[in-house]
Enzyme design. Sequence first.
Site, PDB file in Angstrom:
ATOM      1  N   PHE A 455       0.948  -1.381   0.013  1.00 59.91           N
ATOM      2  CA  PHE A 455       0.103   0.071  -0.200  1.00 59.91           C
ATOM      3  C   PHE A 455       0.889   1.188   0.041  1.00 59.91           C
ATOM      4  CE2 PHE A 455      -2.466   3.266   1.640  1.00 59.91           C
ATOM      5  CZ  PHE A 455      -3.730   3.232   1.160  1.00 59.91           C
TER       6      PHE A 455
ATOM      7  N   ILE B  62      10.505  -1.200   5.452  1.00 60.56           N
ATOM      8  CA  ILE B  62      10.528  -0.403   4.263  1.00 60.56           C
ATOM      9  C   ILE B  62       9.567   0.642   4.288  1.00 60.56           C
ATOM     10  CG2 ILE B  62      10.756  -0.486   2.048  1.00 60.56           C
ATOM     11  CD1 ILE B  62      11.026  -3.365   1.817  1.00 60.56           C
ATOM     12  N   PRO B  63       9.778   1.799   5.274  1.00 58.95           N
ATOM     13  CA  PRO B  63       8.781   2.783   5.283  1.00 58.95           C
ATOM     14  C   PRO B  63       8.736   3.599   4.063  1.00 58.95           C
ATOM     15  CG  PRO B  63      10.574   3.116   6.704  1.00 58.95           C
ATOM     16  CD  PRO B  63      10.647   1.824   6.273  1.00 58.95           C
ATOM     17  N   HIS B  64       7.494   3.877   3.533  1.00 60.31           N
ATOM     18  CA  HIS B  64       7.379   4.801   2.359  1.00 60.31           C
ATOM     19  C   HIS B  64       6.188   5.901   2.248  1.00 60.31           C
ATOM     20  CE1 HIS B  64       5.337   0.798   1.814  1.00 60.31           C
ATOM     21  NE2 HIS B  64       4.204   1.697   1.387  1.00 60.31           N
ATOM     22  N   GLY B  65       6.599   6.561   0.993  1.00 57.97           N
ATOM     23  CA  GLY B  65       5.394   7.714   0.933  1.00 57.97           C
ATOM     24  C   GLY B  65       5.592   8.474  -0.408  1.00 57.97           C
TER      25      GLY B  65
END
Lengths: 456, 151
Positions: A455, B62-65
């Site tokens: 997501f 794996i933080p994402h944005g």
Amino acid sequence: MNVLILGAGEVGSNIARRLLVDGANVVVVDRDADLLRRIGDSMDVKTVCGHASLPSVLERAGAEDADLLIAATTNDEVNMLACQVAHSLFKVPTKIARVREHEYVQREELCGRDDLPIDVIISPETEAASAVVRRFRVASAADVQEFADGRITLVGLRIPPKSELAGVSLADFGELMTGHAVNIVAHEHNQQWRVPSGDTVLLAGDAVYAAMDSRHVNVFLDAAGVAHEEGGRRSVMVVGGGHIGYIVARKMEALGVDLKVIEYDEARAHWLAEHLDHAVVIAGNGLDRELLEEENIGEMDAFIALTDDDETNILASLIARKYEVPHILTLVNRSIYSDLIKELGLEATISPRLTTVSTVMAHIRKGRILGMYSLGDGTLEVLEAEALETSDILDVPLSELKLPKETLIGAILRDGEVIIPRGDTAIRAHDRIVLATPSRSLQAVEKLFEVHLEFF
Amino acid sequence: MSDASSLIPADAILLDSQASSKSAIIAETIGLLPSIDPDQALAVVMEREKLGSTGIGHGIAIPHGRLPELDAPVAALSRHRQGVDFDAIDGEPVHIVVVLLAPADESKAHLETLALLARTLQQPSVRRAIMEAETPEAVSALFPPPPGADS
């Protein structure tokens, strides 16, 4: 999660208690060493004594590692400044401030990326005032809460003796409501709150909460046998013109009711008279029966006790009941009174503290959980969540979905329509869901709404 | 793209993070990336974390944005010896944090990049090599080039 709570008062300590249940590491800051000692003795929190907005105090409290700051001291300016300090010096990602002053609360443009770095302003007084007005509008229901941008309403009431609902099983209730989107999500019998199942039978004297299409509230109230709002002008008496009383009075004026406000403090009464448009403001004691009679308490459609003194509110409400005012609302701050009040027969109470704790918890869960409301004694929660792509709750018929025990999906808002789900209903992405669950299952429910790695 | 030989360039790799919380290590990793607004990036990534932790187990996150001003996905890595509590799906502390930021466009390139990162980090040999590496260059060399890069 590391949480920093500024202010060890009613609001701060209750939020701390709730966060501990969720497994958070909590640090509480206050200037009052005695208050801190009491909190430190009764729960597993670290305490730091000092002035809450000072960089050195925040540093000692571990602001550098905090994921969340909740500034809930009794001083608005300290709370707002503490958020700024936490943001600029310690990069705390989420900041919630308690702000009482209506003038600040009203101006939403004060907060933002380039303005005051406050993610959420909570205002116990404003929240309590909104709750008062909400309940007034569905006067005979004991409790009303809105979800899904107002499209879904949660109504709580006690089933009166001659109600059509008395003796009806939940399976039959569905038939009774055919053509209307109404679903019972919580049931209280003998002071035990439960999420009902198909064979639950409703009895007179039991309390229920139902989630419904907001357009069908009157249908439900009719079936339950409680009167709903009739047309025509209504007369309302408010005792207590403090913070909450004033906000309520403004909102009542906007609803076009005939309003009388009784305020003890003469200077405050004067101020109210100047700041309200149509309301009649009387300087006097809300417990003075002669005065109340003079002001026609017997003819009122509703009586609302909002002073900052719980005992006064309870007594005034009992007086109003003596005069058979049909709808009585009582503001009660201290939780120790809540069982007592039920025994006195005062059903409709508003607790700023409880409302505020609920709001804060909902914001902390924000993202997965959009709204949350504690029922009864706090053993059940009703919450609203959006089903997002990749989450586990999607695309499985509800009869096969592994929901935590005693968890019930009450209503779904899908493409602008409110649906009551059945066993073969499957949740789709972007559905807004209102469900009831025991508090201990909250985290398991939250898991269902968690998105997966992909997501973006 | 200036350096197309690895998804994570050596100058965006920190081998000895001392951060003591999830948000702190994310902020630290974002700080390794040049010419982005760190506050905005942190806000975006933390917002995404609230929807579900990107700690995918085995000490990996794996933080994402998405950031509107980016032209192509960018990534940075922090290594943490003791491990940081990350609400990971296996509940274990996280030792390797890779922050991925992607442009706010419609393209699916970011999903490919994310999948590539996840596939790479799912290999036990790669994880071991990252933990044992002595230079940022050695870590960088463990990652493939960005998808679609003509190197």
